[in-house]
Design an enzyme around this catalytic site. Structure first.
Site, PDB file in Angstrom:
ATOM      1  N   LYS A 149       7.565  93.098   8.562  1.00 48.86           N
ATOM      2  CA  LYS A 149       7.689  92.334   6.985  1.00 48.86           C
ATOM      3  C   LYS A 149       6.681  91.596   6.820  1.00 48.86           C
ATOM      4  O   LYS A 149       6.075  91.255   7.740  1.00 48.86           O
ATOM      5  CB  LYS A 149       9.052  91.492   7.401  1.00 48.86           C
ATOM      6  CG  LYS A 149       9.691  90.848   6.115  1.00 48.86           C
ATOM      7  CD  LYS A 149      10.334  91.941   5.018  1.00 48.86           C
ATOM      8  CE  LYS A 149      11.548  91.920   5.354  1.00 48.86           C
ATOM      9  NZ  LYS A 149      12.345  93.139   4.627  1.00 48.86           N
TER      10      LYS A 149
ATOM     11  N   GLY B 136      23.447  88.612  -7.448  1.00 45.80           N
ATOM     12  CA  GLY B 136      22.100  88.991  -7.522  1.00 45.80           C
ATOM     13  C   GLY B 136      22.058  90.015  -8.350  1.00 45.80           C
ATOM     14  O   GLY B 136      22.773  91.144  -8.456  1.00 45.80           O
TER      15      GLY B 136
ATOM     16  N   GLY C  27      19.078  91.827  -9.221  1.00 45.54           N
ATOM     17  CA  GLY C  27      17.392  92.283  -9.089  1.00 45.54           C
ATOM     18  C   GLY C  27      17.841  93.714  -8.971  1.00 45.54           C
ATOM     19  O   GLY C  27      18.824  94.441  -9.308  1.00 45.54           O
ATOM     20  N   ASN C  28      16.914  94.518  -8.371  1.00 46.56           N
ATOM     21  CA  ASN C  28      16.911  95.985  -8.337  1.00 46.56           C
ATOM     22  C   ASN C  28      18.153  96.156  -7.523  1.00 46.56           C
ATOM     23  O   ASN C  28      18.876  97.210  -8.073  1.00 46.56           O
ATOM     24  CB  ASN C  28      15.709  96.375  -7.447  1.00 46.56           C
ATOM     25  CG  ASN C  28      15.544  97.880  -7.108  1.00 46.56           C
ATOM     26  OD1 ASN C  28      15.822  98.774  -8.123  1.00 46.56           O
ATOM     27  ND2 ASN C  28      15.543  98.389  -5.668  1.00 46.56           N
TER      28      ASN C  28
ATOM     29  N   GLY D  92      21.004  94.423  -6.615  1.00 43.42           N
ATOM     30  CA  GLY D  92      22.264  94.136  -7.223  1.00 43.42           C
ATOM     31  C   GLY D  92      22.578  94.918  -8.678  1.00 43.42           C
ATOM     32  O   GLY D  92      23.849  95.197  -8.916  1.00 43.42           O
TER      33      GLY D  92
HETATM   34  N1  GLU Z   1      12.524  95.798   1.984  1.00 44.19           N
HETATM   35  C1  GLU Z   1      13.476  96.622   2.258  1.00 44.19           C
HETATM   36  C2  GLU Z   1      14.348  95.938   3.550  1.00 44.19           C
HETATM   37  O1  GLU Z   1      14.517  95.125   3.697  1.00 44.19           O
HETATM   38  C3  GLU Z   1      12.991  98.116   2.527  1.00 44.19           C
HETATM   39  C4  GLU Z   1      12.116  98.348   3.702  1.00 44.19           C
HETATM   40  C5  GLU Z   1      11.145  99.597   3.577  1.00 44.19           C
HETATM   41  O2  GLU Z   1      11.483 100.809   3.033  1.00 44.19           O
HETATM   42  O3  GLU Z   1      10.342  99.888   4.313  1.00 44.19           O
HETATM   43  O4  GLU Z   1      14.856  97.091   3.903  1.00 44.19           O
END
Ligand code: GLU
Length: 424
Positions: free
Chosen positions: A115, A227, A229-230, A232
């Protein structure tokens, strides 16, 4: 993050992920893991902070802070989103990277977990500042990412437009096309069909399996979503299209409720026109806190972490909690839900649809072969339903919570890969 070394190293820090620590400590004793296994899962393989300059519209240069944590890569290149958030810390990023490692393992895709993010409030930047910030962050981390190394994607407050800038900046640095370096891209630049709504759809597919186990029908249930956003918004839209009754939704400004069901397409229109879901005609304004404890059967936290906690868990009335956000429930709330026999479908399963379609996008990019939407949906459906079944049967076998079963499955798969590599 996690557990003993983490405690040793960071004992004086305030914002530890107490939940991950407790859960994993619990799991470690439960699974009877060895010291070596514990140590191996205890810390990220690579964790770093970068400081980088951005030219602001004022003509001045401002320094920003970014992080990236590549937690575990035993099962494949690390995979995880990039978030832009003013309160982001390296600890948060590490916890989320750990969760990504578990998430990819639980749905059995060949990725490790990572992340990243930048400490910034993107709402305070102009579009050109946002672009320069994204590009500068990518220049700072470019040596550590790549299609077989670490693959970013969207996360909180980042979207496909930002993924396009990431792609472009990385390709400028490399001097060649490398579409598989990032996922969640616009379709025109190698994105996958269905990626934009895959997190929400994946969660709904898992929810439908859960409803079957409880013998509940869609006509029996009222749903509340925190939520918009995308994740929710797409969840509300898809649930509405499938004939479910969504009775409450909220965004950062507040929520709305209508016991007979909200007209979601018009709520979306209203949000696009006014900037918020609040003040929607024919509904009652409620606070975010009221939404979490409202009369509903299914509660879907789809915003930020730690929304369900010791202060409100006892008041939650839902029978099922579907964690579309990452880490929305604290350990205290988890314990309350177990006690109250509320079925909690954990984040690493419930919101894995996003990374599953990211995996499909990465395959399409590497093969330069693009799939029809139906093919993506069919493969997503199989992956989510099989993963639910794996977790649910373990949960029945061991008579434990779904979170514990999902963690157990994921940790076992990661350790198995480590063993095969000779690291254990
Ligand atoms: N940010 C999203 C998650 O937390 C997607 C991660 C991704 O597609 O690599 O799962």
């Amino acid at each position: 993050m996690i557990v003993r070394n983490h405690e040793r190293i960071h004992a004086d820090e305030e914002n530890l992920c107490q939940k991950c620590i407790s859960e994993l400590e619990d799991l470690y004793s439960y699974l009877d893991l060895s010291t070596e296994e514990l140590d191996l899962l205890d810390m990220p393989r690579r964790s770093f902070t970068v400081h980088f300059p951005v030219h602001m519209d004022s003509g001045k240069t401002k320094m920003f802070v970014g992080h990236r944590v590549q937690y575990n890569d035993a099962r494949g290149p690390t995979k995880g989103g990039i978030r832009f958030h003013p309160e982001l810390t390296l600890d948060d990023v590490r916890d989320l990277a750990f969760l990504m490692s578990l998430k990819c393992a639980v749905v059995n895709i060949p990725f490790g977990g990572s992340k990243g993010g930048v400490v910034v409030n993107p709402k305070e930047l102009s579009r050109t500042e946002l672009e320069r910030l994204t590009r500068s962050y990518i220049r700072a981390i470019a040596d550590y990412i790549g299609p077989s190394r670490d693959i970013p994607a969207p996360d909180v407050y980042t979207d496909e437009k930002i993924m396009a800038w990431i792609l472009d900046e990385y390709e400028r640095i490399k001097g060649e096309h490398v579409p598989a370096v990032v996922t969640g891209k616009p379709i025109e630049l190698g994105g996958s069909k269905a990626r934009s709504y895959s997190t929400s759809l994946g969660g709904i597919l898992v929810l439908e399996e859960a409803l079957k186990t409880k013998g509940m029908d869609k006509s029996d249930v009222n749903i509340a979503i925190q939520g918009f956003g995308n994740v929710g918004e797409n969840a509300a839209r898809i649930l509405h299209e499938r004939g479910y009754r969504v009775v409450a939704v909220s965004d950062s400004k507040g929520g709305i409720m209508n016991k007979d069901g909200l007209d979601i397409p018009n709520v979306i229109k209203h949000k696009n026109d006014s900037g918020s879901v609040i003040d929607f005609e024919g509904s009652e304004n409620i606070s975010n806190e009221e939404l979490l404890t409202c009369e509903c059967d299914i509660l879907v936290p789809a915003a930020l972490s730690e929304q369900l906690n010791k202060d409100n868990a006892r008041d939650v009335k839902a029978k099922i909690v579907l964690e579309l956000a990452n880490a929305p429930t604290t350990i205290d709330a988890d314990n309350v839900f177990s006690e109250k026999k509320i079925m909690l479908i954990p984040d690493i399963l419930a919101n894995a649809g996003g990374v599953v379609v990211s995996y499909f996008e990465w395959i399409q990019n590497l093969n330069n072969d693009y799939w029809e939407e139906n093919r993506v949906l069919e493969k997503l459906g199989k992956t989510m339903v099989n993963s639910f079944k794996d977790v649910f049967s373990l949960c029945e076998e061991e008579n434990c919570s779904m979170r514990k079963a999902a963690y157990q499955l994921a940790v076992k798969r990661i350790l198995h890969a480590e063993r095969l590599r000779g690291n254990l």
